[in-house]
Design a protein around this motif. Structure first.
Motif, PDB file in Angstrom:
ATOM      1  N   ALA A   5     117.798  80.217   0.009  1.00  0.00           N
ATOM      2  CA  ALA A   5     117.060  79.305   0.888  1.00  0.00           C
ATOM      3  C   ALA A   5     117.328  79.618   2.360  1.00  0.00           C
ATOM      4  CB  ALA A   5     117.441  77.861   0.577  1.00  0.00           C
ATOM      5  N   TRP A   6     118.592  79.934   2.675  1.00  0.00           N
ATOM      6  CA  TRP A   6     118.927  80.279   4.066  1.00  0.00           C
ATOM      7  C   TRP A   6     118.209  81.555   4.476  1.00  0.00           C
ATOM      8  CZ3 TRP A   6     121.662  84.628   5.816  1.00  0.00           C
ATOM      9  CH2 TRP A   6     121.913  84.636   7.193  1.00  0.00           C
ATOM     10  N   GLN A   7     118.214  82.556   3.610  1.00  0.00           N
ATOM     11  CA  GLN A   7     117.550  83.820   3.925  1.00  0.00           C
ATOM     12  C   GLN A   7     116.044  83.620   4.066  1.00  0.00           C
ATOM     13  OE1 GLN A   7     118.822  86.472   0.770  1.00  0.00           O
ATOM     14  NE2 GLN A   7     120.530  87.247   2.022  1.00  0.00           N
ATOM     15  N   ARG A   8     115.482  82.816   3.165  1.00  0.00           N
ATOM     16  CA  ARG A   8     114.042  82.559   3.262  1.00  0.00           C
ATOM     17  C   ARG A   8     113.703  81.824   4.550  1.00  0.00           C
ATOM     18  NH1 ARG A   8     112.428  79.070  -0.686  1.00  0.00           N
ATOM     19  NH2 ARG A   8     114.386  78.960  -1.860  1.00  0.00           N
ATOM     20  N   SER A   9     114.566  80.933   4.976  1.00  0.00           N
ATOM     21  CA  SER A   9     114.328  80.204   6.226  1.00  0.00           C
ATOM     22  C   SER A   9     114.296  81.153   7.417  1.00  0.00           C
ATOM     23  CB  SER A   9     115.419  79.144   6.431  1.00  0.00           C
ATOM     24  OG  SER A   9     115.401  78.191   5.394  1.00  0.00           O
ATOM     25  N   VAL A  10     115.233  82.093   7.445  1.00  0.00           N
ATOM     26  CA  VAL A  10     115.259  83.066   8.539  1.00  0.00           C
ATOM     27  C   VAL A  10     114.001  83.928   8.518  1.00  0.00           C
ATOM     28  CG1 VAL A  10     116.465  85.075   9.479  1.00  0.00           C
ATOM     29  CG2 VAL A  10     117.772  83.103   8.649  1.00  0.00           C
ATOM     30  N   LEU A  11     113.640  84.424   7.332  1.00  0.00           N
ATOM     31  CA  LEU A  11     112.456  85.279   7.220  1.00  0.00           C
ATOM     32  C   LEU A  11     111.179  84.500   7.522  1.00  0.00           C
ATOM     33  CD1 LEU A  11     113.414  87.311   4.015  1.00  0.00           C
ATOM     34  CD2 LEU A  11     113.580  88.038   6.400  1.00  0.00           C
ATOM     35  N   PHE A  12     111.155  83.229   7.121  1.00  0.00           N
ATOM     36  CA  PHE A  12     109.981  82.405   7.405  1.00  0.00           C
ATOM     37  C   PHE A  12     109.817  82.204   8.912  1.00  0.00           C
ATOM     38  CE2 PHE A  12     108.250  78.151   8.277  1.00  0.00           C
ATOM     39  CZ  PHE A  12     107.002  78.273   7.694  1.00  0.00           C
ATOM     40  N   MET A  13     110.908  81.884   9.600  1.00  0.00           N
ATOM     41  CA  MET A  13     110.819  81.707  11.043  1.00  0.00           C
ATOM     42  C   MET A  13     110.434  83.007  11.734  1.00  0.00           C
ATOM     43  SD  MET A  13     111.177  78.558  11.280  1.00  0.00           S
ATOM     44  CE  MET A  13     110.998  78.519  13.062  1.00  0.00           C
TER      45      MET A  13
END
Length: 748
Positions: free
Chosen positions: A46-54
């Protein structure tokens, strides 16, 4: 509760202890160790997806900023040359005619019918018709046709009007025809959404200029729809008419911001706008980011219109609905009557389209014609195709639609051009090994144009007379409110705003702010690009069966459900408000609608048109015995195809019928235009008096027995191309055979 139980059951982990829950602790999530492991795995993912999403949001904002620096931003995925620049015309416009280059590996024949794809200027940026290779442009090029594109610049030319744009489009179409003088057929036009009604107006004013028209997701009858399903049509009534359009134009110093139009589209589906679209990117960041960013390059760069243009659209189309009632006139006083369109019109719409439902795409047909005979004798051919599920944008951007419907329409364009007058539905049947004469089918589907009637359009649903009066009340109240605004408020608004203030308002529009706030220039995303690179190097996605991932999906579905409920409640409230307010007899009387009025929206009689039609019908009797072998074959075929169970045109029959174009009296190949004229004439003869047309057939047959036998063989092959004839169709074929044979014996 059921969803939660299913989720728990789906989240179980196997265990050697044999617990019914997969764990000695009886937990539906597995052992505490398993649960802890899944939690760690999920939170890292979830943390990695948040970074990639931003980072994806940053790229989206950067793409938006880059488009702003371009003089002519677009998302065309094809190379092109500018053939005509609309800014050089006597009445300049911000449109241009582009010639699309032929991609490598594709062969285009310059002598085939050219196609022109018209871009919709409905708020968003240009290029949607050629955004990818599986698109309308790509389909046309793969079929071997020259392809042109009419696009626009983000800034309108000062003073340009909708009429100016129509005149420019007529110049573009004439130019394409000039560039292909040997083409067998006039240019075919494809208009998406807003561009569709615009090319219809152009064609109505220039009926001899265009070939077949394909209208994809085009609203032409703006009042039409059904209760509980089409809330966008109530928007004008909710706001009290088009005075707000004028107010917005005044705030823009004569410029209307297309972001307002796109925001209206987005408001229709809050779940998708506020959650689903971005959530899909977040939840599937490894595969969805690229597709999302490509789409946002088009969707995220709204263009501008002159306030005068937008006011014309709102007054005459959105609220006034004057196009389908034939009450719009150009500056020369000519009425824009859609019955003047001589070319076949293909209407492609979908039940899944909440912007242009089938009723709005087809309701104009019911306004134009009072009965089926009037339509047939008018010489107009209208074809419609109803998709079951695709949404509004999917009609012109979906690769699946491009590779099926658009491909089949393109391949069958010559057949469409010569169809006898009347109403048809396009039916696509997948080609299989059992398909009769499969070798005559070009694509993966057999396309048939089956005869339909006005009652079939009525069966799609629509307004009753009370609803029509409500919309008519909105149109009249809108004129009153607009007059009041123009007289009393507009001068004050114009005095309070200047160009700089108008530009600030545009830049502060929430639609644009969401791009500006998430870009490399924003301190909110400082360092996010570098962090995203490090994450990609160490990406560790959670397993699909991770219980926390499944809980996330369940929570997302709950969010979507709540937003959908809000939408349904909102739309229901708007509809009730509209029905109650504009159904008031007092309000209707105040705006000049009388209680004893009949139909409030009906195209008036055209005495000149009726006189011409009566004269043409009088000549049909004389023409019944005039012609030769081609006329005899076509009339015989049309006679057979008029059987109730066989009222359809099949591409396989047309493939065989191409041979008929060699049957001219001079032995030369008959042009498509001449062939079309013959088909139209013979169809009208049978429509006016079928039996008289049949009896006169021997007068058209040649004296040679061999030629008559060959003509009969052509009729048999073409009529039976889709399979063996049955029922009345077989009886009609037997009558034709008997007549031709009797004529052969008589000649012998």
């Amino acid at each position: 509760m059921n969803d939660r139980l299913n989720l728990f059951q789906a989240a179980r982990f196997g265990s050697p202890f044999g617990s019914p829950f997969g764990s000695p602790f009886g937990s539906p999530f597995g052992s505490p160790f398993d649960l802890a492991h899944q939690a760690g795995e999920y939170w890292l993912d979830a943390w990695q997806r948040s970074v990639l999403f931003m980072d994806a949001m940053r790229q989206r904002g950067d793409d938006h900023e880059e488009k702003l620096t371009q003089a002519a931003p677009h998302v065309l995925n094809f190379e092109f040359d500018v053939v005509m620049d609309g800014r050089d015309l006597a009445r300049p416009v911000n449109y241009s005619l582009l010639r699309i280059h032929t991609p490598e590996g594709v062969v285009v024949d310059a002598n085939r019918r050219p196609f022109i794809v018209f871009d919709p200027r409905a708020g968003h940026g240009p290029g949607i018709g050629g955004m990818k290779h599986d698109s309308e442009i790509g389909v046309v090029l793969r079929a071997g046709h020259p392809c042109y594109f009419v696009g626009f610049l983000p800034q309108p030319v000062h003073g340009q009007t909708i009429e100016d744009v129509c005149q420019a489009e007529a110049r573009f179409i004439a130019k394409v025809a000039e560039l292909h003088p040997d083409a067998d057929g006039k240019p075919a036009l494809i208009g998406n959404c807003q561009a569709g009604w615009q090319i219809m107006m152009t064609s109505a004013l220039n009926p001899d200029l265009t070939g077949p028209l394909v209208l994809a997701g085009t609203p032409l009858s703006y009042w039409a729809g059904v209760r509980g399903k089409n809330p966008l049509r109530y928007l004008g009534g909710l706001l009290g008419g088009t005075w707000l359009t004028a107010f917005t134009g005044d705030l823009g110093c004569g410029i209307f911001d297309g972001a307002n139009l796109v925001s209206n589209f987005e408001s229709m589906n809050p779940a998708n706008t506020w959650w689903k679209k971005e959530y899909k990117v977040y939840s599937e960041i490894d595969t969805e980011a690229e597709r999302y960013l490509e789409f946002e390059k088009w969707w995220g760069n709204p263009v501008l219109l002159n306030a005068q243009e937008m006011q014309y659209i709102a007054d005459n189309l959105f609220v006034g609905n004057r196009l389908s009632s034939g009450s719009i006139h150009d500056s020369a006083g000519r009425r824009i009557d859609l019955r003047n369109v001589k070319s076949p019109v293909v209407v492609f719409c979908s039940w899944g389209d909440d912007v242009t439902p089938p009723q709005q795409a087809l309701g104009w047909v019911l306004d134009m014609y009072q009965d089926d005979d009037a339509m047939a004798l008018s010489g107009q051919t209208i074809i419609y195709a109803l998709h079951e599920t695709i949404g509004h944008l999917g009609i012109f951007v979906s690769a699946t639609v491009a590779n099926k419907e658009h491909e089949e329409f393109t391949g069958a364009m010559d057949l469409i051009d010569v169809l006898p007058p009347g109403l048809y539905e396009a039916v696509f049947v997948e080609k299989t090994k059992d398909t009769v004469n499969a070798g005559l089918v070009d694509g993966n589907y057999v396309v048939r144009f089956e005869r339909r009637f006005l009652d079939d359009v009525r069966a799609l649903g629509g307004n009753d007379q009370e609803d029509e009066r409500r919309f008519a009340a909105v149109a009249r109240l809108s004129d009153v409110n607009l007059g009041l605004y123009r007289t009393f408020a507009s001068p004050l608004v114009k005095a309070a705003i200047n160009e700089q203030g108008a530009e600030w308002l545009r830049q502060l529009h929430p639609y644009r702010l969401r791009y500006k706030l998430f870009s490399s220039k924003s301190p909110l995303l400082f360092g996010i690009a570098g962090a995203a690179e490090r994450v990609r190097a160490q990406r560790a996605p959670a397993k699909p069966d991770n219980v926390f991932t499944m809980l996330q999906e369940a929570w997302s579905r709950q969010v979507v459900g709540v937003l959908d409920q809000y939408r349904d409640l909102r739309d229901s409230a708007v509809e009730r408000y509209f029905m109650n307010v504009y159904g008031s007899p007092v309000l209707q009387a105040l705006v000049g609608l009388r209680a004893d009025d009949g139909r409030v929206r009906q195209l008036g009689r055209d005495i000149a048109r009726e006189t011409v039609a009566a004269s043409a019908r009088a000549k049909l009797v004389e023409q019944a015995g005039v012609g030769g072998t081609p006329e005899a074959i076509i009339r015989a075929l049309l006679y057979v195809l008029r059987a109730p169970e066989l009222r359809a045109a099949d591409e396989r029959g047309y493939a065989m019928l191409r041979e008929l174009r060699t049957h001219s009296e001079e032995g030369k190949v008959m042009s498509l235009a001449h062939f079309k004229d013959v088909v139209q004439q013979q169809a009208q003869i049978l429509s006016w008096n079928e039996e008289a047309g049949f009896v006169a057939l021997p007068l058209l047959l040649p004296p040679s027995s061999a030629e008559r036998e060959h003509a009969l063989d052509v009729v048999r092959q073409v009529a039976g191309a889709a399979g063996e004839l049955e029922g009345e169709a077989a009886e009609r074929m037997a009558r034709i055979a008997a007549m031709f044979s009797a004529a052969v014996k008589l000649a012998g």
